[in-house]
Write a protein that holds these residues in place. Structure first.
Motif, PDB file in Angstrom:
ATOM      1  N   ALA A   1       0.853  -1.193   0.000  1.00 47.67           N
ATOM      2  CA  ALA A   1       0.000   0.000   0.000  1.00 47.67           C
ATOM      3  C   ALA A   1       0.890   1.245   0.000  1.00 47.67           C
ATOM      4  CB  ALA A   1      -0.919  -0.020   1.219  1.00 47.67           C
ATOM      5  N   VAL A   2       0.322   2.378   0.369  1.00 42.35           N
ATOM      6  CA  VAL A   2       1.085   3.617   0.448  1.00 42.35           C
ATOM      7  C   VAL A   2       2.164   3.467   1.524  1.00 42.35           C
ATOM      8  CG1 VAL A   2       0.948   6.089   0.954  1.00 42.35           C
ATOM      9  CG2 VAL A   2      -0.932   4.954  -0.232  1.00 42.35           C
ATOM     10  N   PRO A   3       3.424   3.769   1.196  1.00 42.59           N
ATOM     11  CA  PRO A   3       4.472   3.662   2.219  1.00 42.59           C
ATOM     12  C   PRO A   3       4.179   4.574   3.404  1.00 42.59           C
ATOM     13  CG  PRO A   3       5.452   3.844   0.047  1.00 42.59           C
ATOM     14  CD  PRO A   3       3.973   4.106  -0.113  1.00 42.59           C
ATOM     15  N   GLU A   4       4.461   4.076   4.568  1.00 42.75           N
ATOM     16  CA  GLU A   4       4.198   4.807   5.804  1.00 42.75           C
ATOM     17  C   GLU A   4       4.954   6.133   5.845  1.00 42.75           C
ATOM     18  OE1 GLU A   4       4.261   3.816  10.582  1.00 42.75           O
ATOM     19  OE2 GLU A   4       4.790   2.267   9.151  1.00 42.75           O
ATOM     20  N   ALA A   5       6.168   6.157   5.303  1.00 42.47           N
ATOM     21  CA  ALA A   5       6.963   7.388   5.319  1.00 42.47           C
ATOM     22  C   ALA A   5       6.270   8.508   4.557  1.00 42.47           C
ATOM     23  CB  ALA A   5       8.348   7.131   4.736  1.00 42.47           C
ATOM     24  N   LEU A   6       5.580   8.189   3.474  1.00 40.13           N
ATOM     25  CA  LEU A   6       4.861   9.229   2.724  1.00 40.13           C
ATOM     26  C   LEU A   6       3.684   9.772   3.524  1.00 40.13           C
ATOM     27  CD1 LEU A   6       4.900   7.718  -0.880  1.00 40.13           C
ATOM     28  CD2 LEU A   6       6.373   9.512   0.088  1.00 40.13           C
ATOM     29  N   LEU A   7       3.006   8.896   4.260  1.00 40.99           N
ATOM     30  CA  LEU A   7       1.931   9.351   5.143  1.00 40.99           C
ATOM     31  C   LEU A   7       2.498  10.247   6.238  1.00 40.99           C
ATOM     32  CD1 LEU A   7      -0.062   6.014   5.535  1.00 40.99           C
ATOM     33  CD2 LEU A   7      -0.722   7.996   4.158  1.00 40.99           C
ATOM     34  N   MET A   8       3.641   9.864   6.787  1.00 40.25           N
ATOM     35  CA  MET A   8       4.284  10.653   7.831  1.00 40.25           C
ATOM     36  C   MET A   8       4.673  12.032   7.301  1.00 40.25           C
ATOM     37  SD  MET A   8       6.638   7.537   9.285  1.00 40.25           S
ATOM     38  CE  MET A   8       7.656   8.494  10.366  1.00 40.25           C
ATOM     39  N   GLN A   9       5.226  12.064   6.109  1.00 35.56           N
ATOM     40  CA  GLN A   9       5.617  13.330   5.503  1.00 35.56           C
ATOM     41  C   GLN A   9       4.405  14.248   5.341  1.00 35.56           C
ATOM     42  OE1 GLN A   9       6.884  13.061   1.390  1.00 35.56           O
ATOM     43  NE2 GLN A   9       8.230  14.848   1.626  1.00 35.56           N
ATOM     44  N   GLY A  10       3.297  13.690   4.878  1.00 34.40           N
ATOM     45  CA  GLY A  10       2.083  14.476   4.698  1.00 34.40           C
ATOM     46  C   GLY A  10       1.549  15.039   6.003  1.00 34.40           C
ATOM     47  N   VAL A  11       1.545  14.223   7.061  1.00 34.12           N
ATOM     48  CA  VAL A  11       1.044  14.681   8.356  1.00 34.12           C
ATOM     49  C   VAL A  11       1.953  15.770   8.927  1.00 34.12           C
ATOM     50  CG1 VAL A  11       0.662  13.988  10.759  1.00 34.12           C
ATOM     51  CG2 VAL A  11      -0.230  12.584   8.895  1.00 34.12           C
ATOM     52  N   LEU A  12       3.266  15.583   8.827  1.00 34.05           N
ATOM     53  CA  LEU A  12       4.175  16.604   9.334  1.00 34.05           C
ATOM     54  C   LEU A  12       3.968  17.928   8.595  1.00 34.05           C
ATOM     55  CD1 LEU A  12       7.428  14.552   9.941  1.00 34.05           C
ATOM     56  CD2 LEU A  12       6.222  15.919  11.635  1.00 34.05           C
ATOM     57  N   HIS A  13       3.784  17.871   7.285  1.00 36.93           N
ATOM     58  CA  HIS A  13       3.574  19.090   6.501  1.00 36.93           C
ATOM     59  C   HIS A  13       2.211  19.715   6.775  1.00 36.93           C
ATOM     60  CE1 HIS A  13       2.304  21.348   2.922  1.00 36.93           C
ATOM     61  NE2 HIS A  13       3.561  21.785   2.930  1.00 36.93           N
ATOM     62  N   ASP A  14       1.152  18.919   6.636  1.00 34.93           N
ATOM     63  CA  ASP A  14      -0.211  19.451   6.726  1.00 34.93           C
ATOM     64  C   ASP A  14      -0.645  19.797   8.146  1.00 34.93           C
ATOM     65  OD1 ASP A  14      -0.284  18.985   4.000  1.00 34.93           O
ATOM     66  OD2 ASP A  14      -1.462  17.144   4.174  1.00 34.93           O
ATOM     67  N   ASP A  15      -0.317  18.943   9.103  1.00 33.43           N
ATOM     68  CA  ASP A  15      -0.835  19.113  10.463  1.00 33.43           C
ATOM     69  C   ASP A  15       0.129  19.823  11.415  1.00 33.43           C
ATOM     70  OD1 ASP A  15      -3.085  17.774   9.579  1.00 33.43           O
ATOM     71  OD2 ASP A  15      -2.412  15.833  10.329  1.00 33.43           O
ATOM     72  N   PHE A  16       1.442  19.695  11.160  1.00 33.33           N
ATOM     73  CA  PHE A  16       2.416  20.301  12.072  1.00 33.33           C
ATOM     74  C   PHE A  16       3.204  21.438  11.427  1.00 33.33           C
ATOM     75  CE2 PHE A  16       1.830  15.987  13.803  1.00 33.33           C
ATOM     76  CZ  PHE A  16       1.469  16.305  15.100  1.00 33.33           C
ATOM     77  N   GLY A  17       3.040  21.661  10.118  1.00 30.77           N
ATOM     78  CA  GLY A  17       3.740  22.741   9.438  1.00 30.77           C
ATOM     79  C   GLY A  17       5.244  22.566   9.396  1.00 30.77           C
ATOM     80  N   VAL A  18       5.702  21.308   9.309  1.00 29.72           N
ATOM     81  CA  VAL A  18       7.130  20.996   9.314  1.00 29.72           C
ATOM     82  C   VAL A  18       7.477  20.272   8.010  1.00 29.72           C
ATOM     83  CG1 VAL A  18       8.898  19.586  10.456  1.00 29.72           C
ATOM     84  CG2 VAL A  18       7.238  20.851  11.825  1.00 29.72           C
ATOM     85  N   GLU A  19       8.556  20.720   7.375  1.00 33.52           N
ATOM     86  CA  GLU A  19       9.013  20.070   6.144  1.00 33.52           C
ATOM     87  C   GLU A  19       9.980  18.939   6.480  1.00 33.52           C
ATOM     88  OE1 GLU A  19       7.692  20.637   3.199  1.00 33.52           O
ATOM     89  OE2 GLU A  19       6.447  22.168   4.139  1.00 33.52           O
TER      90      GLU A  19
END
Length: 146
Positions: free
Chosen positions: A120-138
């Motif tokens: 499925a979708v790699p977990e790291a890509l989900l993590m990257q999205g959450v950090l960007h969208d929800d925490f404002g961190v690149e």
């Protein structure tokens, strides 16, 4: 893992009921007590506290390390509140929150690591999205093959 191990011990005790009834009842009783104890939050908390190290204060980490590495911690395959798409579990969100906090305090870049054994979708890509969208961190690096 503890619960299954204790069930296995209890079953082993049951196999000895005819040959050694006293010992069998003792082993089964012990297994039952261990299962009961391990299911109590008080016992679980004490066991976790005994092996978990205290985290150092963030100020103590400012001169340490070159990057913040956040390892995958689990995915919910279907999250109804997100249109039945995969989403990170609570443990993983705690890791991301702490990683974002460390990033803000130290300025260190973040690496996220987490693959997808099921394809499925790699977990790291989900993590990257959450950090960007929800925490404002690149995120500086994304590792999707672990």
């Amino acid at each position: 893992m503890p619960p299954f191990l204790f069930v296995l011990i209890g079953l082993l005790g049951l196999t000895q009921v005819r040959q050694r009834p006293g010992m069998a009842l003792g082993v089964c009783g012990l297994a039952f007590l261990l299962i009961l104890a391990s299911s109590m939050p008080w016992v679980a908390t004490r066991l976790i506290d005994s092996i978990q190290a205290d985290c150092p204060a963030i100020d103590a980490l400012k001169g340490e390390g070159e990057a913040i590495v956040i390892l995958g911690g689990g995915v919910r395959a279907r999250a109804p509140e997100y249109g039945n798409r995969p989403n990170l579990n609570a443990t993983e969100l705690e890791r991301l929150r702490h990683g974002a906090r460390l990033h803000r305090a130290t300025g260190r870049p973040i690496l996220v690591a987490g693959g997808s054994p099921e394809g499925a979708v790699p977990e790291a890509l989900l993590m990257q999205g959450v950090l960007h969208d929800d925490f404002g961190v690149e995120v500086s690096w994304v590792e999707t093959d672990s």
